[in-house]
Motif scaffolding. Structure first.
Motif, PDB file in Angstrom:
ATOM      1  N   ARG A  92       2.395  26.131  53.892  1.00 30.01           N
ATOM      2  CA  ARG A  92       1.266  27.363  54.283  1.00 30.01           C
ATOM      3  C   ARG A  92       2.095  28.689  54.044  1.00 30.01           C
ATOM      4  O   ARG A  92       3.134  28.760  54.203  1.00 30.01           O
ATOM      5  CB  ARG A  92       0.987  27.199  55.816  1.00 30.01           C
ATOM      6  CG  ARG A  92       0.129  26.050  56.002  1.00 30.01           C
ATOM      7  CD  ARG A  92      -1.495  26.079  55.377  1.00 30.01           C
ATOM      8  NE  ARG A  92      -2.126  24.968  55.782  1.00 30.01           N
ATOM      9  CZ  ARG A  92      -2.386  23.733  55.138  1.00 30.01           C
ATOM     10  NH1 ARG A  92      -1.736  23.823  53.941  1.00 30.01           N
ATOM     11  NH2 ARG A  92      -3.204  23.009  55.623  1.00 30.01           N
ATOM     12  N   THR A 126       3.138  32.166  55.022  1.00 30.60           N
ATOM     13  CA  THR A 126       3.279  33.176  56.160  1.00 30.60           C
ATOM     14  C   THR A 126       2.994  34.428  55.841  1.00 30.60           C
ATOM     15  O   THR A 126       2.504  35.163  56.771  1.00 30.60           O
ATOM     16  CB  THR A 126       4.356  32.848  56.843  1.00 30.60           C
ATOM     17  OG1 THR A 126       5.527  32.677  56.299  1.00 30.60           O
ATOM     18  CG2 THR A 126       4.215  31.148  57.454  1.00 30.60           C
ATOM     19  N   SER A 127       3.512  34.988  54.580  1.00 29.98           N
ATOM     20  CA  SER A 127       3.263  36.368  54.088  1.00 29.98           C
ATOM     21  C   SER A 127       3.326  36.212  52.553  1.00 29.98           C
ATOM     22  O   SER A 127       3.640  35.144  52.046  1.00 29.98           O
ATOM     23  CB  SER A 127       4.649  37.156  54.332  1.00 29.98           C
ATOM     24  OG  SER A 127       4.802  37.130  55.695  1.00 29.98           O
ATOM     25  N   ALA A 128       3.047  37.234  51.991  1.00 29.22           N
ATOM     26  CA  ALA A 128       2.852  37.000  50.314  1.00 29.22           C
ATOM     27  C   ALA A 128       4.231  36.518  49.827  1.00 29.22           C
ATOM     28  O   ALA A 128       5.325  36.966  50.111  1.00 29.22           O
ATOM     29  CB  ALA A 128       2.671  38.509  49.795  1.00 29.22           C
ATOM     30  N   ILE A 164       5.929  33.917  50.587  1.00 26.94           N
ATOM     31  CA  ILE A 164       6.662  33.300  51.818  1.00 26.94           C
ATOM     32  C   ILE A 164       5.877  32.039  52.232  1.00 26.94           C
ATOM     33  O   ILE A 164       4.853  32.452  52.932  1.00 26.94           O
ATOM     34  CB  ILE A 164       7.093  34.334  52.508  1.00 26.94           C
ATOM     35  CG1 ILE A 164       7.713  35.615  52.113  1.00 26.94           C
ATOM     36  CG2 ILE A 164       8.074  33.732  53.775  1.00 26.94           C
ATOM     37  CD1 ILE A 164       8.238  36.681  53.109  1.00 26.94           C
ATOM     38  N   TYR A 165       6.812  30.924  52.431  1.00 32.66           N
ATOM     39  CA  TYR A 165       6.209  29.839  53.080  1.00 32.66           C
ATOM     40  C   TYR A 165       6.599  29.218  54.035  1.00 32.66           C
ATOM     41  O   TYR A 165       7.878  29.105  53.969  1.00 32.66           O
ATOM     42  CB  TYR A 165       5.909  28.817  51.790  1.00 32.66           C
ATOM     43  CG  TYR A 165       4.862  29.431  50.399  1.00 32.66           C
ATOM     44  CD1 TYR A 165       3.554  29.199  50.613  1.00 32.66           C
ATOM     45  CD2 TYR A 165       5.218  30.239  49.828  1.00 32.66           C
ATOM     46  CE1 TYR A 165       2.735  29.623  49.767  1.00 32.66           C
ATOM     47  CE2 TYR A 165       4.503  30.752  48.754  1.00 32.66           C
ATOM     48  CZ  TYR A 165       2.950  30.320  49.015  1.00 32.66           C
ATOM     49  OH  TYR A 165       2.174  30.940  47.896  1.00 32.66           O
ATOM     50  N   ALA A 166       5.835  28.580  54.900  1.00 31.33           N
ATOM     51  CA  ALA A 166       6.388  27.588  55.682  1.00 31.33           C
ATOM     52  C   ALA A 166       6.024  26.301  55.249  1.00 31.33           C
ATOM     53  O   ALA A 166       5.114  25.824  54.437  1.00 31.33           O
ATOM     54  CB  ALA A 166       5.867  27.540  56.930  1.00 31.33           C
ATOM     55  N   PHE A 198      16.415  35.499  48.399  1.00 26.37           N
ATOM     56  CA  PHE A 198      15.164  36.348  48.352  1.00 26.37           C
ATOM     57  C   PHE A 198      15.069  37.253  47.212  1.00 26.37           C
ATOM     58  O   PHE A 198      16.047  37.769  46.668  1.00 26.37           O
ATOM     59  CB  PHE A 198      14.974  37.215  49.532  1.00 26.37           C
ATOM     60  CG  PHE A 198      13.889  37.728  49.917  1.00 26.37           C
ATOM     61  CD1 PHE A 198      12.918  36.975  50.921  1.00 26.37           C
ATOM     62  CD2 PHE A 198      13.264  38.829  49.389  1.00 26.37           C
ATOM     63  CE1 PHE A 198      11.595  37.287  51.126  1.00 26.37           C
ATOM     64  CE2 PHE A 198      11.762  39.042  49.806  1.00 26.37           C
ATOM     65  CZ  PHE A 198      11.014  38.615  50.681  1.00 26.37           C
ATOM     66  N   ASP A 208      12.360  40.144  45.542  1.00 23.78           N
ATOM     67  CA  ASP A 208      11.146  40.719  46.180  1.00 23.78           C
ATOM     68  C   ASP A 208      10.328  40.786  44.742  1.00 23.78           C
ATOM     69  O   ASP A 208      10.202  41.986  44.484  1.00 23.78           O
ATOM     70  CB  ASP A 208      11.536  42.068  46.661  1.00 23.78           C
ATOM     71  CG  ASP A 208      10.484  42.390  47.686  1.00 23.78           C
ATOM     72  OD1 ASP A 208       9.324  41.795  47.701  1.00 23.78           O
ATOM     73  OD2 ASP A 208      10.516  43.609  48.334  1.00 23.78           O
ATOM     74  N   GLU A 209       9.659  39.745  44.303  1.00 21.81           N
ATOM     75  CA  GLU A 209       8.705  39.802  43.294  1.00 21.81           C
ATOM     76  C   GLU A 209       7.734  40.780  43.380  1.00 21.81           C
ATOM     77  O   GLU A 209       7.016  40.899  44.486  1.00 21.81           O
ATOM     78  CB  GLU A 209       8.120  38.360  43.135  1.00 21.81           C
ATOM     79  CG  GLU A 209       8.919  37.119  42.732  1.00 21.81           C
ATOM     80  CD  GLU A 209       9.384  37.192  41.327  1.00 21.81           C
ATOM     81  OE1 GLU A 209       8.998  38.060  40.521  1.00 21.81           O
ATOM     82  OE2 GLU A 209      10.303  36.408  41.115  1.00 21.81           O
ATOM     83  N   VAL A 210       7.464  41.541  42.362  1.00 24.09           N
ATOM     84  CA  VAL A 210       6.415  42.591  42.555  1.00 24.09           C
ATOM     85  C   VAL A 210       4.957  41.948  42.743  1.00 24.09           C
ATOM     86  O   VAL A 210       4.239  42.295  43.458  1.00 24.09           O
ATOM     87  CB  VAL A 210       6.304  43.619  41.310  1.00 24.09           C
ATOM     88  CG1 VAL A 210       5.849  42.883  40.012  1.00 24.09           C
ATOM     89  CG2 VAL A 210       5.301  44.729  41.692  1.00 24.09           C
ATOM     90  N   ARG A 267       8.946  34.577  47.195  1.00 22.26           N
ATOM     91  CA  ARG A 267       9.855  35.452  47.362  1.00 22.26           C
ATOM     92  C   ARG A 267      11.218  34.872  48.082  1.00 22.26           C
ATOM     93  O   ARG A 267      12.283  34.973  47.530  1.00 22.26           O
ATOM     94  CB  ARG A 267       9.191  36.882  48.197  1.00 22.26           C
ATOM     95  CG  ARG A 267       8.447  37.501  47.253  1.00 22.26           C
ATOM     96  CD  ARG A 267       8.087  38.849  47.826  1.00 22.26           C
ATOM     97  NE  ARG A 267       7.344  38.895  49.107  1.00 22.26           N
ATOM     98  CZ  ARG A 267       7.352  39.771  49.848  1.00 22.26           C
ATOM     99  NH1 ARG A 267       7.628  40.982  49.815  1.00 22.26           N
ATOM    100  NH2 ARG A 267       6.574  39.594  51.208  1.00 22.26           N
ATOM    101  N   GLU A 268      10.852  34.062  49.168  1.00 24.48           N
ATOM    102  CA  GLU A 268      11.789  33.172  49.746  1.00 24.48           C
ATOM    103  C   GLU A 268      11.909  32.015  49.110  1.00 24.48           C
ATOM    104  O   GLU A 268      11.010  31.369  49.140  1.00 24.48           O
ATOM    105  CB  GLU A 268      11.649  33.328  51.273  1.00 24.48           C
ATOM    106  CG  GLU A 268      12.761  32.608  52.059  1.00 24.48           C
ATOM    107  CD  GLU A 268      12.871  32.977  53.550  1.00 24.48           C
ATOM    108  OE1 GLU A 268      12.010  33.980  54.204  1.00 24.48           O
ATOM    109  OE2 GLU A 268      13.329  32.075  54.218  1.00 24.48           O
TER     110      GLU A 268
END
Lengths: 429, 429
Positions: free
Chosen positions: A33, A35-37, A39-41, A139, A141-143, A153-154
């Motif tokens: 899922r 959790t931020s752009a 970034i996944y759990a 990490f 930080d892809e645009v 990103r992560e």
């Protein structure tokens, strides 16, 4: 694992924000899922696959003589100033200050840190050669993070670093990693094509990317069909493969006299899942890594670095291995080997038979996801197809009366009725 | 593992910047290196211990029915605004902006994220109870990081979160974790005292800390000596232990009528390695987690959270288990079970005998660190003592002539000469 007690949220609809099939399937099959752009759990089933891939990668790194350690995610800017990369690295580097206003960053890679650790720990030629690796979150930080874990990103990466006394030794280390990569992807049941690559910002003299072939791949590669005849278990595989033509489209277009006859030049789509570099003394020289040579004189070690995108591989494998019903995991990295379906939960005879079979599978050490929920058979079949478990074992009322279960192979779709004992034997119990 | 090809940089001198014995020993024995203030790289031997502790923690979490997933390290500030903790959390939270100026943070804990994940995945009372956990790196920007990994900034934590339909269920989940913690620390060979704790910033109704007893412990605890008589494998252990008096000094001093007779009140030093909380609907209510109950009405789940400091445990175990020569690992978490010493590398008979014994140990699946280097025997003994491997096997010229090896037990110092076969049998091969 009993599904009635598990955490496996499947989605019925295809999420509209997922553009590529692996991203859609990872969300639908409850692997991750966002959790931020970017970034996944990793939900339980996704984590199982991620860990299996990491374990396979680790096994082949260890076999190649690489030694595992673990570097932290947060690094100091000062470390990157030693190599001169702090200013050179773009906005993909996530930079921040800690509470004491010290400049820090979330590591996108670890050449600087491993060079500093090695520099501060070794003194003598006797301490070389060494290849050190870790499997750690990075990490970038892809645009525009997109494509799920394929360009997150992560992300989880295996990165190895080799230290040798001379260039010849450095090339031996490079080739050992090259071979480990061939073995790693083959162990996952994947065909990976090594492509000669420009060295880019890491710098250096020699570099290969490893691409998994998938129709939906992000890049186009051109290669001599002779590549497909090389057996990766052949001791000469590395030397054969590194002498056969293979290029990404962008590089291929720069080649004016392609040495491959037109009838042997293939064009396929691929997904980059590994990248290896030999860059000599770029970091050792700039960061003051030196050891005493056998003759007493200082030696600046030759280095290489070797990455595999572990979390990216989860998406890449799905791109290469799926059909319209869902994922088709290669057995070596499947979250479970067997999906056990009780077709009529609540029916006493079916419950007893399915529970008994589950106990036998567990006893035999066969990883099993047991759908014991009170749901329709159709939903259970669709769920197992979606999740992509290699073997489905079906316990239903007719079979229970006849003393048989149905075994379905997810990849071929073949179904057979057979006795419980025969099924267990076939599944390696 | 052959030491001649490993990466195990030992320090001869005690580092002057390390104030406590575990920090000194972790540096000297080559377990970790600091890369920034309060941030450590785990060298190969340290990583082996860290992984063994994580695996033991995982085994007991799984046994208690908790389900593993993996949440990312980076979280969005918005998520923490939903619970109201973003502003409440102090400067220990590492906050930063990404390239699009979005406010992010490095997770110090995961109540918000797991509540959001669970909220967005479940609908029905059938999906509860569940306890979910992960083992992931966290960051707390301590103002004065010190004591090595005991109070580092980047640290590995196991954190579990329980979701129940009612308070009674919540307490069952709490007690299941309580029991898992007792088993976890016992499996590591440690005596852990559960101490009733104030709930602090996480909030809630009920909380226990688990302290490992160590003379060098950071905190003073007062407890009824009856605690020491409780067998952690007793099914009643949790209810017994939670009814026996145990408090940290600060809380104990507030107690005006301590119920424990003076002759039974012990005062010992301890190191906090685990902390469990039951906090009801604090996060579920503020973050809108609700499921449909069996009667069709919405239910706000009861939650708890349960932490174990995995990286901190490495230091804590060393505080509890060392002597003047170095670390004494409990066997369950030792980096290797056996340290094999070739007393005279270069001597043909010793080399053959030691190589042969190493092959036999490997064949028997006994994890062995083999000191095959060209070094003096004294340095090899001191190294093995420092690293703290439970069993040392010594191959020397005299023994080789006599057909015996020496087996030394690190903890007791006992030494025996015995045949290779007898040694292998004793070591479980």
């Amino acid at each position: 694992m009993r599904l009635s007690r598990y955490f496996l949220p499947l989605l019925k609809e295809t999420p509209t924000d997922a553009q590529i099939v692996s991203h859609q399937l990872m969300l639908r099959a409850g692997l991750v899922r966002q959790t931020s752009a970017g970034i996944y759990a990793w939900l339980p089933v996704g984590l199982r696959v991620l860990n299996k891939i990491a374990d396979l990668v680790r096994r082949e790194q260890d076999r190649a003589g690489a030694i595992e350690l673990l570097m932290p995610t947060i690094q100091s800017a000062d470390l990157w100033r030693q190599s001169g990369r702090y200013d050179a690295y773009g906005p993909e580097m996530l930079r921040f200050k800690d509470r004491h206003e010290r400049e820090m960053l979330y590591g996108p890679t670890n050449e600087e840190m491993i060079t500093a650790l090695f520099r501060d720990s070794v003194r003598s030629y006797r301490d070389l050669p060494r290849t050190l690796y870790h499997i750690q979150w990075k990490f970038r930080d892809e645009v525009r993070p997109r494509f799920g874990v394929m360009r997150g990103r992560e992300f989880l990466m295996k990165d190895a670093y080799s230290f040798d006394l001379d260039e010849a030794g450095g090339k031996v280390s490079y080739n050992a990693m090259f071979e480990a990569y061939l073995r790693t992807f083959a162990a996952m049941g994947l065909k990976a094509v090594p492509v000669r690559a420009p060295t880019g910002p890491i710098g250096g003299d020699m570099s290969h990317e490893f691409h998994i072939l998938a129709e939906t791949g992000e890049s186009e590669i051109f290669y001599d069909s002779a590549i497909e005849d090389v057996d990766v278990t052949d001791p000469e595989a590395v030397s054969k493969l590194s002498s056969i033509y293979a290029m990404e489209a962008e590089e291929h277009e720069k080649v004016t006299n392609c040495p491959v006859p037109a009838e042997r030049l293939l064009s396929r789509r691929g997904i980059e899942v590994g990248h290896i570099f030999f860059f000599g003394t770029k970091y050792s020289a700039s960061m003051g890594l030196s050891v005493q040579g056998q003759d007493g004189k200082p030696v600046t070690p030759q280095m290489g670095s070797y990455g595999i995108g572990v979390s990216r591989l989860v998406g890449a494998v799905i791109e290469a291995c799926h059909d319209e019903d869902g994922i088709i995991w290669p057995e070596a990295i499947a979250p479970f080997k067997v999906g056990l379906i009780n077709l009529r939960s609540g029916d006493a005879a079916c419950d007893v038979a399915a529970d008994d079979l589950y106990a036998k599978l567990q006893h035999a050490g066969i990883e099993t996801l047991y759908d014991d929920r009170d749901e329709r058979g159709g939903a259970k079949f669709a769920g197992m197809d979606l999740i992509g478990i290699p073997w489905q074992l079906v316990v239903g009322p007719k079979g229970v009366s006849a003393g048989v279960v149905e075994l379905k192979h997810r990849k071929t779709g073949e179904r057979h009725e057979l006795s419980v004992d025969a099924a267990l034997e076939k599944l390696g119990g």
